[in-house]
Design an enzyme around this catalytic site. Structure first.
Site, mmCIF file in Angstrom:
data_model
loop_
_atom_site.group_PDB
_atom_site.id
_atom_site.type_symbol
_atom_site.label_atom_id
_atom_site.label_comp_id
_atom_site.label_asym_id
_atom_site.label_seq_id
_atom_site.Cartn_x
_atom_site.Cartn_y
_atom_site.Cartn_z
ATOM 1 N N SER A 184 64.570 28.942 41.635
ATOM 2 C CA SER A 184 63.218 28.472 41.321
ATOM 3 C C SER A 184 63.002 27.119 41.946
ATOM 4 O O SER A 184 63.814 26.212 41.767
ATOM 5 C CB SER A 184 63.043 28.363 39.799
ATOM 6 N N THR A 244 57.027 42.708 42.567
ATOM 7 C CA THR A 244 55.827 42.891 41.743
ATOM 8 C C THR A 244 54.944 41.645 41.841
ATOM 9 O O THR A 244 54.036 41.468 41.033
ATOM 10 C CB THR A 244 56.198 43.112 40.255
ATOM 11 N N GLU A 275 47.129 45.452 51.308
ATOM 12 C CA GLU A 275 46.652 46.462 50.347
ATOM 13 C C GLU A 275 45.209 46.854 50.668
ATOM 14 O O GLU A 275 44.422 45.991 51.052
ATOM 15 C CB GLU A 275 46.726 45.884 48.925
ATOM 16 N N HIS A 293 50.046 48.858 42.953
ATOM 17 C CA HIS A 293 49.675 47.610 42.270
ATOM 18 C C HIS A 293 49.276 47.869 40.806
ATOM 19 O O HIS A 293 48.138 47.606 40.397
ATOM 20 C CB HIS A 293 48.537 46.887 43.010
HETATM 21 C C1 8YV Z 1 45.991 42.085 38.652
HETATM 22 C C2 8YV Z 1 48.021 40.860 39.399
HETATM 23 O O1 8YV Z 1 45.609 43.187 37.953
HETATM 24 O O2 8YV Z 1 47.086 39.349 37.852
HETATM 25 C C3 8YV Z 1 47.643 39.521 38.918
HETATM 26 O O3 8YV Z 1 47.943 38.553 39.630
HETATM 27 O O4 8YV Z 1 48.803 40.987 40.258
HETATM 28 C C4 8YV Z 1 47.467 42.115 38.880
HETATM 29 O O5 8YV Z 1 48.227 42.545 37.829
HETATM 30 C C5 8YV Z 1 45.243 42.010 39.921
HETATM 31 O O6 8YV Z 1 45.726 41.027 40.758
HETATM 32 C C6 8YV Z 1 43.780 41.826 39.655
HETATM 33 O O7 8YV Z 1 43.251 40.652 40.222
#
Ligand code: 8YV
Length: 332
Positions: A184, A244, A275, A293
């Site tokens: 980190s 993620t 994406e 996503h």
């Molecule tokens: C969101 C995400 O749903 O919140 C985030 O940063 O990656 C997702 O889970 C998406 O980005 C909607 O803006």
């Protein structure tokens, strides 16, 4: 777009939100909703910036300097739906006098759950198994069929120790007995390291030691292609990469090459560089689990995200302090 009329602040919601939250927005504001749920074009975003007092964007809305630098902007708040805000140029927003908020905290559990799910799916070859069965190619149980790798007791490297990174570490450590390494840039509290029995170390050392590497850092200029060919080359041949966070943290072409050449053993991805397009080489590989996503994609969490954005809108138009103002890149 459908519109309600009045002198109330005009709020443009760029994508379909859970109905319960859209109803609350319509009660409190002059809500403009996207009934088609198609991503808004740049022209539509420019119109929204000229017409709306606030916009509620998502990851699919690129609010860059050329849009935010246009003359005649009426918008004063971008109440982002999501914790990640790399699609918004914060400096350009500040220069235009536009405040930005996000939705931290409420999607931590679901995103960490999904990271754990990808770890398990990738290590245990769940995607391959499901594809085989659905294709009618499963010939029955046998001792050497689709053997994956055991997750319990393995070493998990967490890159980025914000809320989601630490929630993933807790699941992996307390649920699956994994030994946790953490890298980190902002450091990890000694109490957290001792709670998890974790080691804090630099990224290179983490990549060399971890059986599984899970990415939880924000997308910034510093983390763009953090995982490139050189980083992938540090990982053991059977190691697994989980993402993620944001797609551009990983060089997708380099990842596809490493997976194809046996440089690493597998990958579990929820986010991509461009994406919704996904590098064809990844689609062609068996040892990758690919999700669209879905990190925060539970009913409960998407409602909570909407309510969080609504709280920011409500505070803004009541001249109260913003609960979730975003000033600089921050991990979750
Ligand atoms: C969101 C995400 O749903 O919140 C985030 O940063 O990656 C997702 O889970 C998406 O980005 C909607 O803006």
């Amino acid at each position: 777009m459908s519109e309600g009329g009045s002198a109330r602040p005009r709020v443009v919601v760029t994508r379909r939100w859970p109905e319960a939250v859209e109803s609350l927005i319509a009660e409190r504001f002059d809500g403009v909703f996207n009934e088609t749920d198609e991503p808004m074009s740049r022209a539509q975003l420019a119109d929204a910036l000229a017409d709306a007092d606030a916009i509620c964007p998502t990851v699919t809305d690129a609010l860059d300097a050329s849009l935010l630098g246009r003359p005649g902007i009426r918008t004063r708040l971008l109440a982002n739906f999501g914790v990640g805000f790399n699609h918004i140029d914060l400096e350009a927003a500040a220069a235009a006098g536009i405040a930005v908020t996000n939705t931290p905290g409420v999607l931590t559990d679901c995103t960490a759950d999904l990271a754990m799910m990808l770890i398990l799916m990738t290590a245990r070859r769940a995607g391959e198994g499901e594809r085989e069965l659905r294709a009618g190619e499963w010939s029955g149980w046998r001792p050497t069929h689709l053997l994956g790798r055991k997750v319990t007791g393995k070493v998990l490297g967490i890159v980025g120790a914000g809320r989601i990174g630490l929630a993933t570490a807790r699941r992996a450590h307390f649920g699956f007995g994994m030994h946790i390494l953490i890298s980190s840039r902002s450091g990890v509290a000694p109490s957290v390291l001792s709670e998890l029995g974790a080691e804090q170390l630099g990224l290179d050392a983490l990549l060399e030691r971890a059986d599984v590497v899970s990415l939880h850092c924000p997308s910034t200029a510093q983390t763009h292609h953090l995982i490139d060919a050189a980083a992938l080359a540090r990982m053991p041949e059977r190691a697994i990469l989980i993402n993620t966070a944001r797609g551009d943290v990983v060089d997708e072409d380099a990842l596809a090459s490493a997976l194809a050449n046996g440089g690493i053993g597998g990958a579990g991805l929820d986010v991509y560089e461009h994406e919704p397009s996904v590098t064809q080489a990844l689609l062609d590989l068996p040892n990758v689990v690919l999700l669209p996503h879905l990190g925060s994609g539970s009913e409960e969490t998407r409602v909570a995200m909407g309510l969080c954005a609504l709280a920011n809108l409500t505070a803004f138009f009541a001249d109260e302090p913003l609960p979730n103002r975003v000033a600089a890149a921050q991990p979750d």
